[in-house]
Motif scaffolding. Structure first.
Motif, PDB file in Angstrom:
ATOM      1  N   VAL C 613       0.838  -1.202   0.000  1.00  0.00           N
ATOM      2  CA  VAL C 613       0.000   0.000   0.000  1.00  0.00           C
ATOM      3  C   VAL C 613       0.875   1.255   0.000  1.00  0.00           C
ATOM      4  CG1 VAL C 613      -0.223   0.136   2.493  1.00  0.00           C
ATOM      5  CG2 VAL C 613      -2.035   1.026   1.056  1.00  0.00           C
ATOM      6  N   ARG C 614       2.063   1.154   0.569  1.00  0.00           N
ATOM      7  CA  ARG C 614       2.925   2.336   0.618  1.00  0.00           C
ATOM      8  C   ARG C 614       3.440   2.686  -0.770  1.00  0.00           C
ATOM      9  NH1 ARG C 614       7.552   2.186   3.792  1.00  0.00           N
ATOM     10  NH2 ARG C 614       7.779  -0.012   3.329  1.00  0.00           N
ATOM     11  N   SER C 615       3.616   1.632  -1.568  1.00  0.00           N
ATOM     12  CA  SER C 615       4.067   1.888  -2.933  1.00  0.00           C
ATOM     13  C   SER C 615       2.986   2.637  -3.716  1.00  0.00           C
ATOM     14  CB  SER C 615       4.382   0.555  -3.593  1.00  0.00           C
ATOM     15  OG  SER C 615       4.904   0.756  -4.859  1.00  0.00           O
ATOM     16  N   TYR C 616       1.743   2.209  -3.493  1.00  0.00           N
ATOM     17  CA  TYR C 616       0.640   2.912  -4.149  1.00  0.00           C
ATOM     18  C   TYR C 616       0.551   4.352  -3.655  1.00  0.00           C
ATOM     19  CZ  TYR C 616      -0.761  -1.834  -5.324  1.00  0.00           C
ATOM     20  OH  TYR C 616      -0.778  -3.108  -5.776  1.00  0.00           O
ATOM     21  N   ALA C 617       0.730   4.500  -2.350  1.00  0.00           N
ATOM     22  CA  ALA C 617       0.669   5.849  -1.783  1.00  0.00           C
ATOM     23  C   ALA C 617       1.756   6.723  -2.384  1.00  0.00           C
ATOM     24  CB  ALA C 617       0.834   5.783  -0.264  1.00  0.00           C
ATOM     25  N   LEU C 618       2.914   6.111  -2.611  1.00  0.00           N
ATOM     26  CA  LEU C 618       4.007   6.879  -3.208  1.00  0.00           C
ATOM     27  C   LEU C 618       3.634   7.370  -4.597  1.00  0.00           C
ATOM     28  CD1 LEU C 618       6.904   7.874  -3.057  1.00  0.00           C
ATOM     29  CD2 LEU C 618       7.627   5.704  -4.033  1.00  0.00           C
ATOM     30  N   SER C 619       3.012   6.453  -5.383  1.00  0.00           N
ATOM     31  CA  SER C 619       2.644   6.888  -6.730  1.00  0.00           C
ATOM     32  C   SER C 619       1.574   7.978  -6.662  1.00  0.00           C
ATOM     33  CB  SER C 619       2.179   5.688  -7.551  1.00  0.00           C
ATOM     34  OG  SER C 619       1.224   4.966  -6.849  1.00  0.00           O
ATOM     35  N   MET C 620       0.630   7.839  -5.713  1.00  0.00           N
ATOM     36  CA  MET C 620      -0.380   8.885  -5.554  1.00  0.00           C
ATOM     37  C   MET C 620       0.289  10.213  -5.196  1.00  0.00           C
ATOM     38  SD  MET C 620      -3.442   7.056  -3.503  1.00  0.00           S
ATOM     39  CE  MET C 620      -4.196   8.582  -3.002  1.00  0.00           C
ATOM     40  N   PHE C 621       1.244  10.138  -4.296  1.00  0.00           N
ATOM     41  CA  PHE C 621       1.915  11.351  -3.840  1.00  0.00           C
ATOM     42  C   PHE C 621       2.689  11.986  -4.992  1.00  0.00           C
ATOM     43  CE2 PHE C 621       5.182  13.417  -0.953  1.00  0.00           C
ATOM     44  CZ  PHE C 621       4.304  14.416  -0.556  1.00  0.00           C
ATOM     45  N   GLY C 622       3.351  11.090  -5.772  1.00  0.00           N
ATOM     46  CA  GLY C 622       4.053  11.591  -6.949  1.00  0.00           C
ATOM     47  C   GLY C 622       3.103  12.280  -7.902  1.00  0.00           C
ATOM     48  N   GLY C 623       1.919  11.655  -8.087  1.00  0.00           N
ATOM     49  CA  GLY C 623       0.923  12.276  -8.970  1.00  0.00           C
ATOM     50  C   GLY C 623       0.500  13.633  -8.453  1.00  0.00           C
ATOM     51  N   THR C 624       0.273  13.700  -7.138  1.00  0.00           N
ATOM     52  CA  THR C 624      -0.104  14.990  -6.541  1.00  0.00           C
ATOM     53  C   THR C 624       0.966  16.034  -6.783  1.00  0.00           C
ATOM     54  OG1 THR C 624      -1.031  13.606  -4.811  1.00  0.00           O
ATOM     55  CG2 THR C 624      -1.034  15.968  -4.425  1.00  0.00           C
ATOM     56  N   LEU C 625       2.212  15.577  -6.614  1.00  0.00           N
ATOM     57  CA  LEU C 625       3.346  16.461  -6.839  1.00  0.00           C
ATOM     58  C   LEU C 625       3.299  17.052  -8.243  1.00  0.00           C
ATOM     59  CD1 LEU C 625       5.897  17.202  -5.205  1.00  0.00           C
ATOM     60  CD2 LEU C 625       7.091  15.451  -6.510  1.00  0.00           C
ATOM     61  N   VAL C 626       3.093  16.143  -9.207  1.00  0.00           N
ATOM     62  CA  VAL C 626       3.043  16.592 -10.606  1.00  0.00           C
ATOM     63  C   VAL C 626       1.896  17.577 -10.803  1.00  0.00           C
ATOM     64  CG1 VAL C 626       2.624  15.831 -12.956  1.00  0.00           C
ATOM     65  CG2 VAL C 626       4.153  14.532 -11.494  1.00  0.00           C
ATOM     66  N   LEU C 627       0.720  17.240 -10.194  1.00  0.00           N
ATOM     67  CA  LEU C 627      -0.449  18.118 -10.354  1.00  0.00           C
ATOM     68  C   LEU C 627      -0.170  19.502  -9.781  1.00  0.00           C
ATOM     69  CD1 LEU C 627      -3.617  15.961  -9.650  1.00  0.00           C
ATOM     70  CD2 LEU C 627      -2.961  17.142 -11.755  1.00  0.00           C
ATOM     71  N   VAL C 628       0.367  19.518  -8.547  1.00  0.00           N
ATOM     72  CA  VAL C 628       0.635  20.814  -7.908  1.00  0.00           C
ATOM     73  C   VAL C 628       1.639  21.592  -8.740  1.00  0.00           C
ATOM     74  CG1 VAL C 628       1.645  21.890  -5.870  1.00  0.00           C
ATOM     75  CG2 VAL C 628       0.057  19.994  -5.620  1.00  0.00           C
ATOM     76  N   ALA C 629       2.698  20.901  -9.183  1.00  0.00           N
ATOM     77  CA  ALA C 629       3.706  21.583  -9.984  1.00  0.00           C
ATOM     78  C   ALA C 629       3.082  22.161 -11.244  1.00  0.00           C
ATOM     79  CB  ALA C 629       4.821  20.600 -10.338  1.00  0.00           C
ATOM     80  N   THR C 630       2.249  21.366 -11.903  1.00  0.00           N
ATOM     81  CA  THR C 630       1.597  21.846 -13.120  1.00  0.00           C
ATOM     82  C   THR C 630       0.740  23.067 -12.834  1.00  0.00           C
ATOM     83  OG1 THR C 630       1.449  19.505 -13.643  1.00  0.00           O
ATOM     84  CG2 THR C 630       0.367  21.020 -15.144  1.00  0.00           C
ATOM     85  N   THR C 631      -0.044  22.973 -11.750  1.00  0.00           N
ATOM     86  CA  THR C 631      -0.922  24.095 -11.415  1.00  0.00           C
ATOM     87  C   THR C 631      -0.118  25.369 -11.190  1.00  0.00           C
ATOM     88  OG1 THR C 631      -2.230  22.448 -10.270  1.00  0.00           O
ATOM     89  CG2 THR C 631      -2.856  24.733  -9.943  1.00  0.00           C
ATOM     90  N   LEU C 632       0.939  25.221 -10.410  1.00  0.00           N
ATOM     91  CA  LEU C 632       1.749  26.404 -10.114  1.00  0.00           C
ATOM     92  C   LEU C 632       2.373  26.964 -11.376  1.00  0.00           C
ATOM     93  CD1 LEU C 632       3.475  25.450  -6.754  1.00  0.00           C
ATOM     94  CD2 LEU C 632       1.661  27.113  -7.164  1.00  0.00           C
ATOM     95  N   LEU C 633       2.865  26.053 -12.218  1.00  0.00           N
ATOM     96  CA  LEU C 633       3.491  26.513 -13.458  1.00  0.00           C
ATOM     97  C   LEU C 633       2.474  27.242 -14.327  1.00  0.00           C
ATOM     98  CD1 LEU C 633       5.868  23.606 -14.508  1.00  0.00           C
ATOM     99  CD2 LEU C 633       6.460  25.963 -13.972  1.00  0.00           C
ATOM    100  N   MET C 634       1.272  26.686 -14.425  1.00  0.00           N
ATOM    101  CA  MET C 634       0.263  27.308 -15.270  1.00  0.00           C
ATOM    102  C   MET C 634      -0.111  28.688 -14.744  1.00  0.00           C
ATOM    103  SD  MET C 634       0.061  25.173 -17.532  1.00  0.00           S
ATOM    104  CE  MET C 634      -1.317  25.371 -18.619  1.00  0.00           C
ATOM    105  N   ARG C 635      -0.171  28.794 -13.409  1.00  0.00           N
ATOM    106  CA  ARG C 635      -0.554  30.089 -12.841  1.00  0.00           C
ATOM    107  C   ARG C 635       0.550  31.124 -13.029  1.00  0.00           C
ATOM    108  NH1 ARG C 635      -4.912  30.803  -9.616  1.00  0.00           N
ATOM    109  NH2 ARG C 635      -3.841  32.533  -8.632  1.00  0.00           N
ATOM    110  N   SER C 636       1.779  30.648 -12.932  1.00  0.00           N
ATOM    111  CA  SER C 636       2.879  31.606 -13.030  1.00  0.00           C
ATOM    112  C   SER C 636       3.119  32.032 -14.477  1.00  0.00           C
ATOM    113  CB  SER C 636       4.150  30.996 -12.453  1.00  0.00           C
ATOM    114  OG  SER C 636       4.498  29.877 -13.232  1.00  0.00           O
ATOM    115  N   VAL C 637       2.743  31.185 -15.437  1.00  0.00           N
ATOM    116  CA  VAL C 637       2.967  31.556 -16.845  1.00  0.00           C
ATOM    117  C   VAL C 637       2.046  32.707 -17.265  1.00  0.00           C
ATOM    118  CG1 VAL C 637       2.700  30.739 -19.217  1.00  0.00           C
ATOM    119  CG2 VAL C 637       3.887  29.349 -17.541  1.00  0.00           C
TER     120      VAL C 637
END
Lengths: 321, 99, 637
Positions: C613-637
């Motif tokens: 389950v921790r491996s799945y959580a890691l992938s979820m967390f990674g996905g969240t990371l990507v989402l947050v990064a994308t959101t921030l990048l889109m807002r800053s552009v």
């Protein structure tokens, strides 16, 4: 609990005063700044402690510290009611529930430091750092220079203000939350409930069953050795000096928390023999061999489940001496 | 001091909690980490409430606490029942869902 | 009286059903029961014959509607029987000779433990053949046609424990299928072109013109060629002749039945019956003539080289059927002679086969003529009957073969033109060769020194005459061989008998009938003399000499199997192998490769699903990371 409440009440007044003070200015007062830095250190320290402590109990206590710090933070920011609820409900009730479960599962069970998933820890740290950097960057980039303060909203007191909102605008969410809590309670009951498919056996039936199965008809042996140890985790000794596993309760056996004192007793006996021999002037060749200390307990096969030999059981040799 | 520092604290705590979920194996500690994350978000909400001068943030933090309580109740029940059958509180031991 | 017609078929059919379903209870007398049913059918045939004779020539053809078989709008197949002079001839031949062969089989198969089954098949054979000749439409004829194929399969492979017999049966069946396909295509063509496949509407009946007369010549040629293909399959004509020799693996009475009374005559019947179509399609007719002429010589040459008495006779049959097909292909000049030769051939060939069976019976199933010799002293009845059949087949004057074969040769010359000369010469040569190989058989078997030796166990054969049940049919058939031809030729009675059905016209022969007869005599005598010089004057070697290439080829049936193997089997196998290759490598390879690729990919993707389950959580967390990064990048552009 009463003490906590009293402490909370005191802090409430204090925090309300500082909150009002802070609300007037755009920035916070120096007192709050000091308070923040102290609390922040406590909170982060607690959080890291929770993260790094190997024993669940320690983690829980660290988390409790963090929560207390956060509660004070809430109060400092004008959320007096939340601060109290944080202390009473979170720290007082939920964390206690955690502790209960920790005790139920085994207070000594701890994570081994060896990571089993390849790269998990590294990736987790990396993700955590990245996430933190992103959050901090996001906050830093946001225009958050204007703080209105809660002096107006808390004009008639924090609790009446919250109550007004809860029972007007958020009444639907409030009701639904109630339903959620009831559901959770029922869910917990269902999850931990064990269905009796047969009527429970009476004592007479159990006794008859024991006779029929021919297992351990007389009472189990009592724990304790030579009337020197009456702790329940010290097994009784059989005539040959080995321990009687049955004399320790099954739960402790399961956890491997048997404190084997037999070796110590045998060593004491040997020393006694030796001193007697010295006093009598016997040659050393006739002295009995001193048995080497036992390394640890073999796993006890209880109902086919192999209980790991606990470290406590092994290290507790010197126990009460 | 700028109250934004509360948000930084919140972000830090949230990150620590999230990392804890990924690193720790004891299911109970895992839950504690989740609680830490919830608390961090509560702190942010309270700070936002202060920022906007309304109590809505506090209300939401309040609801978060309630939901956290419910979650803890159910989660701990699950942990207990898992421990009862598998004699382990480690989440790595419950990996029967794979092939 | 007409209601007897269905009983012609029903009697042997009932016999077959009774014997097959009756079980072991009938083992003791089942063979007599089958013979009785065959005789019953012959009795019905005689009764109908006398009834038919009582009517005028124009009113002899009768039909009997039994029931509607397939009553579909626009597709009417009726269970209707037609008995005219042509059918009558066949009915009498089939049931008469068939009954005699039944009788013979009683003795021949006396020691076979599956005798009851054998007789059931014999009855089935008779029933199918009778149905074939009394059917009033092509579909019903096809029914009988297939029944004949089935029965021949069962009988040729009767000793199925011998692999050679099983193979021969399969071969006969498969080769026949080719012909059957021709017949089915012909029937389908008839239905699409004429809207019917009953004899009356298609071929025309008394006073009415059939649909065939309005059809274009091309379509009629197509139908005719398909019918010819069918006839080739059933009558063992080139190029579908290869099954006949192997069919000798069956018990000898079966060979007699197939060669004399049933099966091979079906093709001649089909061509004669479809005369209206062939008369209007000259090209198809030419094809028939060519097939007949080629088969005539082919069979004769094969017959010369065989040392197996039955196979020599089989070559002879092929050759004689070639005569019939040749005559049938000549058109109205030859139909009657084809049928006449068929009937006389039915007598003497049945006699010859039964004689051969009798010889084998006395010689412990030895079939190699080089191991016979001098048998006339040991089995006189067989010798006399076989000899009479021999004289009949070579066309000795006064015996039946003489009349029918002579007429066919005459008709061949009467075809006129170059064609007539070629056909006539073929027929003459065939007559000479027939005389040669039949004399060879006769001399090798009954004359000269005895050449049989003890086998490895020291058991020498003790040649002896066969029992009465076997000799009586041979005697009766010998009578037929001797007198049938004269009877038919007397006052052209057979010609007149068949004329209402087949029509008749005199050709304009370039040679006088007497000249043809003399030529035939001369050829026959030459053949006999040559054979006598080669086999009668000097001792016959027991081990056959190597012989000329032609002889070696003829021993291998003129390489017919090699030809089929090279032309049909090899390319077919190669095609199949190619298709299998493409299927397994190409299609299967593609599909399997796709499956393997997806399987491999899935296997790698599966590693992701490790169950932790921790491996799945890691992938979820990674996905969240990507989402947050994308959101921030889109807002800053």
């Amino acid at each position: 609990m009463t003490g906590q409440l009293a402490a909370a009440a005191v802090t409430t007044d204090l925090a309300a005063a500082t909150g009002r003070l802070a609300a007037a200015a755009g920035a916070t007062s120096t007192g709050e700044a000091v308070q923040f830095w102290v609390l922040a250190v406590i909170a982060v320290g607690g959080a890291l402690g929770m993260l790094l402590m190997r024993k669940a109990v320690h983690s829980a206590l660290c988390l409790a510290a963090t929560m207390m710090a956060l509660a004070v933070c809430y109060m400092a920011q004008g959320a007096v009611f939340l601060g109290v609820v944080q202390i009473v409900v979170y720290t007082g009730a939920i964390m206690m529930l955690f502790l209960f479960v920790v005790m139920l599962v085994g207070v000594t069970s701890e994570d081994s430091l060896k990571e089993q998933l390849k790269g998990q820890r590294f990736a987790a740290v990396l993700c955590g750092l990245g996430f933190g950097v992103l959050l901090v960057a996001g906050i830093a980039n946001a225009r958050l220079d204007h703080f209105t303060g809660l002096s107006e909203a808390n004009a008639e007191g924090n609790v009446p203000g919250l109550a007004r909102l809860i029972f007007t605008r958020y009444v639907w969410a409030f009701e639904v939350t109630g339903a959620l809590l009831i559901t959770a309670a029922i869910g917990a009951m269902v999850l931990t409930h064990r269905e009796h498919v047969k009527p429970p056996k009476t004592q007479r039936e159990l006794a008859a069953q024991r006779v029929k199965d021919n297992i351990q008809l007389p009472p189990l042996p009592a724990p304790g050795v030579y009337a020197r140890h009456n702790a329940v985790d010290v097994p009784g000794l059989l005539p040959d000096g080995t321990i009687a596993e049955d004399s320790v309760m099954a739960t402790l056996r399961e956890r491997g928390q048997i404190r084997d004192v037999s070796q110590a007793m045998l060593r004491r006996m040997a020393e006694l023999e030796n001193s007697t021999a010295d006093w009598l002037g016997r040659p050393s060749s006739e002295r009995p061999e001193v048995a080497g200390p036992r390394k640890s307990l073999e796993p006890v096969p209880a109902n086919g489940k192999a209980g790991a030999a606990g470290k406590d059981g092994a290290t507790g040799e010197e126990g009460d001496e | 001091m700028n109250p934004v520092n509360y948000l930084y604290l919140s972000a830090l705590l949230f990150t620590i909690g999230a990392s804890g979920v990924l690193i720790r194996r004891n299911a109970i500690v895992l839950f504690m980490c989740v609680e830490l994350m919830l608390n961090a978000s509560n702190l942010a909400l309270v700070t936002f409430s202060r920022m906007h001068g309304t109590l809505d943030g506090q209300i939401i933090a309040f609801f978060t606490m309630v939901v956290a309580a419910a979650e803890v109740v159910v989660g701990l029940a699950i942990i207990v029942s898992i421990f009862r059958t598998r004699h382990s509180a480690s989440v790595d031991d419950s990996n029967l869902m794979k092939l | 009286m007409n209601s007897l017609i269905p009983l012609l078929v029903a009697a042997p059919l009932a016999g077959a059903a009774l014997l097959l379903l009756g079980g072991r209870a009938l083992d003791r007398f089942g063979h007599w029961l089958a013979t009785a049913f065959a005789a019953l059918s012959f009795g019905f045939g005689l009764a109908l014959f006398s009834d038919m004779l009582g009517r005028g020539a124009e009113h002899r053809a009768v039909t009997q509607h039994l029931f509607s078989w397939v009553p579909v709008n626009g597709f009417q197949a009726d269970m209707t029987f037609r008995l005219d002079q042509l059918s009558m001839t066949f009915v009498l031949l089939i049931s008469g000779v068939g009954t005699l062969i039944h009788l013979y089989s009683v003795g021949y198969m006396a020691h076979d433990e599956r005798r009851r089954r054998f007789f059931a098949y014999l009855n089935l054979f008779l029933a199918a053949m009778l149905l074939l000749v009394v059917a009033d439409n092509y579909l019903l004829l096809y029914f009988g046609w297939e029944g004949v194929g089935l029965a021949s399969y069962l009988l040729i492979g009767f000793w199925q424990h011998k692999p050679s017999a099983a193979t021969a049966a399969k071969k006969a069946f498969l080769v026949n299928r080719v012909g059957d396909m021709g017949l089915s295509i012909a029937i389908m063509l008839m239905f699409t072109e004429f809207g019917s496949f009953a004899f009356g509407p298609v071929l025309g009946s008394e006073g009415a013109v059939g649909a065939a007369h309005q059809a274009s010549e091309g379509k009629l040629t197509a139908i005719g060629l398909m019918l010819l293909l069918a006839a080739c399959g059933k009558s063992a004509q080139v190029p579908l002749q290869s099954w006949l020799g192997d069919a000798m693996e069956g018990p000898t009475p079966v060979s007699a039945l197939i060669h004399a009374a049933t099966m091979v005559t079906a093709g001649v019947y089909l061509i004669t019956r479809s005369s209206a179509i062939f008369d209007l399609a000259p090209d198809a007719q030419t094809a028939v003539v060519v097939v007949g002429a080629v088969t005539l010589l082919f069979g004769a040459i094969v017959g010369c080289a065989k040392d197996d008495i039955k196979k020599a006779l089989a070559g002879s049959t092929m050759s004689q059927i070639g005569y019939m097909v040749l005559a049938a292909g000549l058109g109205p000049i030859g139909y009657a002679f084809a049928i006449m030769h068929l009937v006389t051939h039915g007598f003497f060939k049945a006699g010859l086969f039964l004689g051969a069976g009798s010889v084998m019976h006395g010689m412990d199933d030895e079939v190699n003529m080089r191991h016979y010799g001098g048998l006339r002293k040991y089995m006189p009845v067989t010798f006399v009957t076989f000899g009479l059949g021999y004289l009949a087949i070579i066309g000795f004057p006064g015996l039946s073969g003489f009349f029918s074969k002579d007429k066919i040769i005459e008709a061949a010359f009467a075809k006129g033109g170059t064609e007539g000369w070629i056909l006539g010469l073929c027929a003459l040569v065939g007559a000479a060769v027939t005389a040669f190989y039949m004399t060879r058989v006769m001399v090798l078997t009954f004359f000269g020194e005895k050449r049989w030796q003890p086998d490895e166990d020291g058991n020498a054969p003790h040649p002896h005459e066969s029992p009465k049940t076997m000799t009586i049919p041979m005697v009766l058939l010998a009578f037929g061989s001797v007198f049938a031809g004269g009877l038919f030729a007397f006052n052209d009675s057979f010609l007149k008998w068949l004329e209402p059905v087949t029509g008749h016209e005199e050709g304009n022969s370039p040679l006088a009938p007497l000249t043809v007869t003399l030529l035939t005599m001369a050829c026959m005598l030459a053949g006999v003399a040559l054979a006598y010089l080669m086999y009668g004057r000097s001792p016959v070697p027991v081990v056959p000499p190597v012989g000329s290439p032609l002889t070696r080829a003829a021993r291998r049936d003129l390489l017919q199997d090699d030809f089929n193997h090279a032309v049909l089997v090899r390319p077919g196998s190669a095609l199949t192998a190619t298709l299998v290759f493409f299927d397994s490598r190409g299609l299967d390879g593609f599909v399997n490769g796709l499956a393997a690729a997806i399987g491999g990919l899935s296997g790698r993707l599966r590693r992701v699903q490790n169950g932790f389950v921790r491996s799945y959580a890691l992938s979820m967390f990674g996905g969240t990371l990507v989402l947050v990064a994308t959101t921030l990048l889109m807002r800053s552009v």
